[in-house]
Every structure is written in C-alpha cells, then in structure tokens.
Design a protein around this motif. Structure first.
Motif, PDB file in Angstrom:
ATOM      1  N   SER A   1      62.209  53.978  66.501  1.00 18.25           N
ATOM      2  CA  SER A   1      61.251  54.984  67.001  1.00 18.25           C
ATOM      3  C   SER A   1      60.094  55.102  66.012  1.00 18.25           C
ATOM      4  O   SER A   1      60.025  56.011  65.197  1.00 18.25           O
TER       5      SER A   1
ATOM      6  N   SER B   1      60.279  61.468  67.812  1.00 17.39           N
ATOM      7  CA  SER B   1      60.521  60.823  66.516  1.00 17.39           C
ATOM      8  C   SER B   1      59.523  59.721  66.192  1.00 17.39           C
ATOM      9  O   SER B   1      59.445  59.284  65.040  1.00 17.39           O
TER      10      SER B   1
ATOM     11  N   HIS C   1      58.211  60.727  60.418  1.00 13.15           N
ATOM     12  CA  HIS C   1      59.610  60.324  60.562  1.00 13.15           C
ATOM     13  C   HIS C   1      59.854  58.971  59.900  1.00 13.15           C
ATOM     14  O   HIS C   1      60.871  58.766  59.215  1.00 13.15           O
TER      15      HIS C   1
ATOM     16  N   SER D   1      62.411  58.138  56.777  1.00 13.35           N
ATOM     17  CA  SER D   1      63.563  57.276  57.067  1.00 13.35           C
ATOM     18  C   SER D   1      63.626  56.051  56.169  1.00 13.35           C
ATOM     19  O   SER D   1      64.728  55.558  55.869  1.00 13.35           O
TER      20      SER D   1
ATOM     21  N   ASP E   1      66.285  58.436  67.216  1.00 13.60           N
ATOM     22  CA  ASP E   1      65.315  58.338  66.121  1.00 13.60           C
ATOM     23  C   ASP E   1      65.473  57.047  65.317  1.00 13.60           C
ATOM     24  O   ASP E   1      64.825  56.870  64.291  1.00 13.60           O
TER      25      ASP E   1
END
Length: 415
Positions: free
Chosen positions: A56, A95, A100, A104, A359
């Motif tokens: 995502s 996401s 994000h 991540s 996500d």
C-alpha cells in the motif's frame, strides 16, 4: 503438560515450530489441508531485504485502477459487493501514503535482514541434510521503459539511504550477468544482498525434520472454533475432535481472518492469488530477477527456472484464472526473446493465496484480549522472505523473551 498448538502448516507455522522445538516446547501443528502443495511450496522462494516498501504505497491506487481493465495485469481486485473486500480496500486506500511508507520501511527492513541472517544460520546448520538450492547472487530488477527506470533508480537511492546495497546497471552490465541469452532491457537495478532458494526443498525438509524432533502434525483438520475462558483459549474445536492447548499460535495465512473472527476480534485480510510454473532453463538464465513492468519473478535453479507473479485480490477463491497465467507467460519472451518458453499444462500451474494485510505490513504479536494466543500472518508476497524472522519472534514472545527487534508496526490489533 498441554502442548502449544500452531494453526497453519505453511512456512511461517513450520519455522515457528522449529524455533519453539529448539527451546524444548511440545508443539502440535494443525492444518486444514493435506500439507503437500501449499502457498509455501510454489512461490519464487526469494529472500529480499531490498523489499522495504509496503504494497500500500503511493501510486498503487492509480496503477491498480488502470490494471483493473486488463485481464493479464500484475495487480487486480475482483470488483464485487463484499463487506470484507470493501473494508480491506478502504484501509488499503487510507494506508497508501508517504507517511505510512516512511514508518514501515525500518520495520520491514529489519525483519528481512533478521530473516536472511537466520536463513544463513539454518542453511549452515543443516547443510549435510538438505540442499536448499540457496543462491546469494542478489536480485536484478529489469526494466524496459523510461517510467519504470525512473521509479527503480529512485528506489535504488532510497535503498542506499537505508544502508542497503544497490547498483544501477546498463545493458552491457546486464549482458555480463546473463551471458547465455539476450536480455531485452533498458537497464536494471541489482540488489546484491538478496537471495533465493527452493521453497519446496525447504518445506519438505522442515516437515521431515520437525516430525523427527517430535512435533506432531494433524493435516486435513479444519478448525471450527474455540472455547475461551478468562482471556485464554482453552480448547480448539475441529471437525474431528477438541484439542486442549497450553498456548495457541495462529499462522493460518489467507484464512487467518476467519480464525480471528472465531476469537472475537477483527483481522482485515484478503487472499492475494499468485501463479507460477516451471520451465526447462534453455538458454540458461543465471540471475534471479523481477521483470518490473509485469511484476514477474524469475527464480533460476540450474536446469529449471520458475516464473511467477500476479497479485489477484480474490478472498479465498483458489480457482485458476488462465488469462493471468498468460500474462506471466507473455512477459518471458518480452524480456528474454531467445528463451524457449512453452505454455504450461493446467495441472502444472501452481497457485497460492498470499495473506495480504491492507497496509502491506504483517501481523506479528499477541492477539487482542488474550494471554495465551499469538498471531503470525499477513506477509503478502514476503512469506518465505520473512519466515525465519517471524518464527523466531513468535517463539521468543511465546517464551516470554525479549523480541530480537521492535515489532510495534506489526501490532495485531492496529485496525
């Protein structure tokens, strides 16, 4: 003493059992299938610390919409009125932003580097017992268009900023790496720190090894529900019997959302169907690669080579969409015009459902509301790549040890 029950006999479940067994824990593995041909056996077998961007990511929405109109595209979502799909799609949309991705990256990088180190340790420990066909020659991202070149070169710069090796190659560089056949590419990015292995050899050995070490396997045993008391699961209800666990670990892949529902919490998940097939490797491809425009993985094993790809968000539908296989097949001679490709017979086409969180980040940790339940799933296309790290983390959490890395981003109840 009651055993720890692991639900799910894929590579994540097996490596969790492997590390628990090393710590002297009695383990029972329960799986709804016969555990012969699973999502863990026919994938590309890639170990890729370079893959630090979640599915995502910005741009995937626009690409996904354009790909929706092609039956052979690398990413596809079945348009249908389904509550789970609508929820998943909304969370995916939320996401797909830079914030994000930035949050991540360190988590995905760290678990991938941990997993690679553990794979090297595993290979060295069992080198006399199994040939994993593990090749540490890196991964080459081949591209043919200026648009994809820009995207891959920018990603190479990002990877370097994260401390990963990345080399930008021109056509003459590619020819030296692949001397046996023409590679039709504008250029490539090589990630020397990546590797690949035979997922079927790994899976077969792990099952055999764990059985010899006393791990009990219960295949063809579908879980129907659980009995609970005071924040603990006290019984696992199957079609045949009730199993009494001391502790429980869910590694159910694309079916994990259904198991979580029985436990009373929400675990957004969709199966991302992929396909692959083997070919005689003539002329011989030597380098593991991704054909980036079509997102097709190429995993060479000497005289054989596996081609695989597509991400078809399909719930738990396991039927074969032959047009998506054609998309993979047609990409072969697009990049390797000399390769002697033959369209595979239907019974030789492997299919598997990757468990995809919305996500693009796995679920690893304690189940919400429980003291004796842990979850390890949602790895998408990175199941094999992150399997050792996930298994080690879950085994450490199970034993009350400190996790070998920060797992905050993998929180099971984050949605």
């Amino acid at each position: 003493m009651k055993p720890t029950i692991i639900i799910g006999g894929g590579v994540i479940g097996l490596f969790t059992a492997y590390y628990l067994n090393k710590q002297g824990v009695e383990v029972v593995i329960v799986d709804k299938s016969d555990m012969l041909d699973t999502t863990s056996t026919g994938n590309a077998g890639m170990i890729v610390p370079s893959h630090i961007i979640p599915l995502s990511a910005p741009g995937m929405i626009a690409k996904g919409i354009s790909w929706m109109f092609s039956s052979k595209s690398p990413f596809y979502i079945h348009p249908k009125l389904d509550r789970k799909l609508l929820e998943w799609s909304w969370l995916f949309y939320r996401s797909a932003n830079n914030s994000h991705v930035e949050k991540s990256i360190p988590y995905l990088k760290n678990i991938s580097l941990l997993s690679k180190a553990l794979y090297q340790e595993f290979r060295n420990e069992h080198s006399n017992a199994v040939d994993l066909e593990m090749a540490e020659k890196g991964l080459m991202m081949l591209y043919q268009t200026a648009e994809m070149e820009k995207e891959e070169v920018e990603f190479a710069h990002l990877a370097r900023q994260q401390g990963l090796e990345a080399e930008v190659l021109n056509p003459s560089d590619i020819a030296k790496i692949e001397p046996n056949l023409e590679v039709k590419a504008r250029g490539a990015v090589l990630f020397p720190g990546d590797a690949h292995l035979s997922p079927s050899n790994l899976y077969i050995f792990l099952k055999k090894y764990l059985k010899e070490k006393g791990v009990k396997f219960l295949p063809n045993r579908k879980v129907l529900g659980f009995e609970k008391q005071g924040g603990k699961v006290t019984s696992v209800l199957t079609e045949e019997d009730s199993l009494l666990p001391d502790k429980l670990i869910l590694c159910g892949g694309a079916w994990s959302a259904e198991l979580a529902k029985h436990l009373g919490f929400n675990l957004p998940m969709m199966g991302g169907k992929g396909y692959s097939f083997m070919q005689d490797n003539q002329p011989e491809i030597q380098q593991a690669s991704i054909l980036t425009e079509m997102k097709v993985a190429v995993s060479p094993y000497g005289q054989q080579v596996r081609f695989g790809g597509t991400m078809e968000i399909a719930g738990t539908d396991e039927s074969i969409n032959i047009n998506r296989v054609k998309g993979i097949f047609e990409s072969i001679n697009r990049f390797y015009p000399d390769f002697q490709a033959k369209f595979p017979e239907k019974e030789k086409i492997w299919k598997g459902l990757r468990p995809c969180s919305p996500d693009g980040v796995p679920y690893i940790g304690t189940a919400p509301g429980y003291d004796n339940v842990w979850i390890g799933t949602g790895h998408g296309m990175m199941g094999v790549s992150m399997a050792t790290g996930t298994g080690k983390i879950l085994a450490d959490l199970h034993e009350g040890h400190v996790s070998p890395m920060d797992i905050k981003a993998f929180e099971v109840g984050r949605f």
